[in-house]
Design a protein around this motif. Structure first.
Motif, PDB file in Angstrom:
ATOM      1  N   VAL A   5     -16.690   5.893   8.905  1.00  0.00           N
ATOM      2  CA  VAL A   5     -15.612   6.881   8.786  1.00  0.00           C
ATOM      3  C   VAL A   5     -14.286   6.151   8.620  1.00  0.00           C
ATOM      4  N   GLU A   6     -13.670   6.329   7.443  1.00  0.00           N
ATOM      5  CA  GLU A   6     -12.389   5.684   7.167  1.00  0.00           C
ATOM      6  C   GLU A   6     -11.233   6.550   7.633  1.00  0.00           C
ATOM      7  N   SER A   7     -10.110   5.905   7.883  1.00  0.00           N
ATOM      8  CA  SER A   7      -8.866   6.607   8.215  1.00  0.00           C
ATOM      9  C   SER A   7      -7.697   5.689   7.899  1.00  0.00           C
ATOM     10  N   GLY A   8      -6.507   6.290   7.879  1.00  0.00           N
ATOM     11  CA  GLY A   8      -5.297   5.502   7.680  1.00  0.00           C
ATOM     12  C   GLY A   8      -4.650   5.643   6.324  1.00  0.00           C
ATOM     13  N   GLY A   9      -5.330   6.277   5.380  1.00  0.00           N
ATOM     14  CA  GLY A   9      -4.745   6.446   4.067  1.00  0.00           C
ATOM     15  C   GLY A   9      -3.605   7.452   4.092  1.00  0.00           C
ATOM     16  N   THR A  10      -2.576   7.175   3.302  1.00  0.00           N
ATOM     17  CA  THR A  10      -1.418   8.061   3.213  1.00  0.00           C
ATOM     18  C   THR A  10      -0.598   7.671   1.996  1.00  0.00           C
ATOM     19  N   SER A  11       0.569   8.264   1.853  1.00  0.00           N
ATOM     20  CA  SER A  11       1.481   7.922   0.760  1.00  0.00           C
ATOM     21  C   SER A  11       2.567   6.989   1.268  1.00  0.00           C
ATOM     22  N   GLY A  16       5.696  -1.348   0.609  1.00  0.00           N
ATOM     23  CA  GLY A  16       5.336  -1.002   1.978  1.00  0.00           C
ATOM     24  C   GLY A  16       3.986  -1.560   2.388  1.00  0.00           C
ATOM     25  N   SER A  17       3.602  -1.257   3.618  1.00  0.00           N
ATOM     26  CA  SER A  17       2.352  -1.746   4.191  1.00  0.00           C
ATOM     27  C   SER A  17       1.560  -0.585   4.787  1.00  0.00           C
ATOM     28  N   LEU A  18       0.261  -0.769   4.838  1.00  0.00           N
ATOM     29  CA  LEU A  18      -0.643   0.197   5.470  1.00  0.00           C
ATOM     30  C   LEU A  18      -1.794  -0.566   6.094  1.00  0.00           C
ATOM     31  N   ARG A  19      -2.371   0.015   7.144  1.00  0.00           N
ATOM     32  CA  ARG A  19      -3.610  -0.519   7.684  1.00  0.00           C
ATOM     33  C   ARG A  19      -4.663   0.580   7.680  1.00  0.00           C
ATOM     34  N   LEU A  20      -5.743   0.308   6.988  1.00  0.00           N
ATOM     35  CA  LEU A  20      -6.880   1.224   6.963  1.00  0.00           C
ATOM     36  C   LEU A  20      -7.879   0.812   8.037  1.00  0.00           C
ATOM     37  N   SER A  21      -8.546   1.819   8.592  1.00  0.00           N
ATOM     38  CA  SER A  21      -9.579   1.576   9.599  1.00  0.00           C
ATOM     39  C   SER A  21     -10.883   2.219   9.147  1.00  0.00           C
ATOM     40  N   CYS A  22     -11.982   1.606   9.551  1.00  0.00           N
ATOM     41  CA  CYS A  22     -13.311   2.147   9.280  1.00  0.00           C
ATOM     42  C   CYS A  22     -14.130   2.013  10.557  1.00  0.00           C
ATOM     43  N   ALA A  23     -14.394   3.144  11.187  1.00  0.00           N
ATOM     44  CA  ALA A  23     -15.209   3.147  12.398  1.00  0.00           C
ATOM     45  C   ALA A  23     -16.674   3.201  12.004  1.00  0.00           C
ATOM     46  N   LEU A  78     -13.771  -1.777  11.288  1.00  0.00           N
ATOM     47  CA  LEU A  78     -13.384  -2.667  10.197  1.00  0.00           C
ATOM     48  C   LEU A  78     -11.976  -2.276   9.772  1.00  0.00           C
ATOM     49  N   TYR A  79     -11.131  -3.265   9.513  1.00  0.00           N
ATOM     50  CA  TYR A  79      -9.749  -3.007   9.134  1.00  0.00           C
ATOM     51  C   TYR A  79      -9.431  -3.597   7.768  1.00  0.00           C
ATOM     52  N   TYR A  94     -12.795   2.949   0.024  1.00  0.00           N
ATOM     53  CA  TYR A  94     -14.075   3.209   0.667  1.00  0.00           C
ATOM     54  C   TYR A  94     -14.510   2.008   1.500  1.00  0.00           C
ATOM     55  N   CYS A  95     -15.080   2.321   2.647  1.00  0.00           N
ATOM     56  CA  CYS A  95     -15.685   1.305   3.503  1.00  0.00           C
ATOM     57  C   CYS A  95     -17.168   1.203   3.139  1.00  0.00           C
TER      58      CYS A  95
END
Length: 118
Positions: A5-11, A16-23, A78-79, A94-95
């Motif tokens: 399950v991924e999360s963290g995506g946005t505009s 800029g910077s972003l960190r995506l997570s995958c549980a 996973l990040y 996608y993770c």
């Protein structure tokens, strides 16, 4: 089976910077390699970065030096740390996990949208 399950995506704005997570959950002890892929509209899914269990990470040329993949086996996450983002990084991310004694199984998450505006 393995669930992702991924999360963290946005505009974000360019630069800029972003960190995506995958549980990840399920048969996690069978997971070997994990990775991040992305797919932009009208394009094929492409590799972003991979990491093996306790091993080195690999990156696509387009993300090397800007993105960092890491894996927290304690928290089963996973990040993907993404810095200096540009409009070309806009995609669904996608993770991915390969698992099984011979890496014969593959799991995908549902994806998380990253949009970078100039």
């Amino acid at each position: 089976q393995v669930q992702l399950v991924e999360s963290g995506g946005t505009s974000v704005q360019a630069g800029g910077s972003l960190r995506l997570s995958c549980a990840f959950s399920g048969s996690i002890f069978g997971i070997n390699d994990m990775g991040w892929y992305r797919q932009a509209p009208g394009q094929q899914r492409e590799l972003v970065a991979t990491i093996s269990f306790g091993g080195p990470a690999t990156y696509a040329d387009s993300t090397k030096g800007r993105f960092t993949i890491s894996r927290d086996n304690t928290n089963n996450t996973l990040y993907l740390q993404m810095n200096n983002l540009g409009p070309d990084d806009t995609a669904v991310y996608y993770c991915n996990a390969h698992y099984g004694r011979f890496n014969q199984h593959t799991a995908w998450g549902q994806g998380t949208q990253v949009t970078v505006s100039s």
